[in-house]
Design an enzyme around this catalytic site. Structure first.
Site: not given
Ligand code: GLU
Length: 282
Positions: A12, A251-253, A255
């Site tokens: 994702t 977390a990816k979200r 950045g």
């Protein structure tokens, strides 16, 4: 001791340091056994083939090698559906026609709204009591439906208590009841994370499941599915999550720097491997 372990990312987004730590942890935990790579891409809305390609490339750049073919879950929906149908034949799953909005309304109207150990609100059981004729008619009419585990029946089908060996800890007892009638087959695809992960770990002969401690609660449910399906019990090693300087999990979200951006900045695989370690508690 030699184990079969796996790293099982969902494509994702790009891998970041947290993933690198998890992958290196799994490869090391194999102890000279087999380290597998599995792509958990059952969610068609969030997964992208380009991210799968990037995962393979980034792991190879880090210097990881895996045994055999990479298993991509999206190519195996027929296998997950077969598990659902086997559970259906035993009366352990039922079709659920509820929309998210209906469930949210029912929960809002209820006096108490308990949550599962993973934080999800518990399904209030609306479709559990539908009779067979209604279920058949609604499915035949093409009404979208998920497949839910009938938790009470599933627990009744067990012939003993559930537990697993956590490496370095010992035997951990499981109590999956708190998950309630969890979705095993989604409306859009005939699988869920819980179903696909346990099916594949069994199929691929994984003997030690390593993953972040955020997934520890799910292990109770996974042991239930393994017991119902007669799948072997792997050992488990839940590892700490990598955190940033402020103590927040990566977390990816947010950045967080991806492995490829670190690489573009000129870091070597050895430097990234050094960064992909949990900071010792102060
Ligand atoms: N696919 C899951 C994830 O990306 C990991 C599954 C597991 O290790 O059990 O977080």
């Amino acid at each position: 001791m030699a184990f079969t372990t796996r790293f099982a990312p969902s494509p994702t987004g790009y891998l970041h340091l947290g993933h690198a730590f998890s992958a290196l942890f799994a490869a090391e935990a194999a102890g000279g056994g087999r380290f597998l790579l599995r792509i958990e891409d059952i969610d068609p809305a969030r997964c992208r083939p380009a991210f799968t390609a990037a995962i393979l490339e980034d792991l190879a750049w880090l210097g990881l090698t895996w045994a055999g073919e990479v298993r991509e879950q999206s190519a195996h929906f027929a296998e997950y559906r077969a598990v659902l149908m086997a559970l259906l034949a035993r009366g352990l799953v039922y079709p659920c026609f509820c929309s998210r909005a209906t469930i949210a309304r029912e929960i809002a109207a209820a006096a108490v709204a308990p949550h599962a150990p993973d934080g999800a609100p518990l399904y209030p059981g609306t479709c559990r009591g539908l009779d067979a004729a209604t279920r058949h008619a609604r499915i035949a009419a093409g009404e979208p439906h998920a497949w839910r585990l009938d938790m009470a029946r599933a627990l009744g089908a067990l012939d003993g208590p559930l537990g697993y060996e956590e490496r370095g800890v010992g035997l951990v007892r499981c109590d999956p009841a708190g998950f309630g009638d969890v979705v095993l087959g989604r409306k859009d695809v005939p699988a869920s994370y819980h179903l696909a992960v346990t099916h594949d770990d069994a199929l691929q002969g994984v003997t030690l499941v390593t993953r972040g401690e955020d997934l520890r609660p799910a292990t109770d449910l996974h042991r239930l599915l393994q017991a119902l399906m007669g799948w072997p019990t792997p050992a488990y090693a839940h590892h700490p999550l990598l955190r940033d300087a402020a103590g927040r999990r990566l977390a990816k979200r947010d950045g967080v720097a991806s492995l490829r951006s670190l690489r573009a900045r000129g870091l070597t695989p050895a430097e990234v491997r050094r960064l992909a370690r949990p900071t010792p508690a102060p």
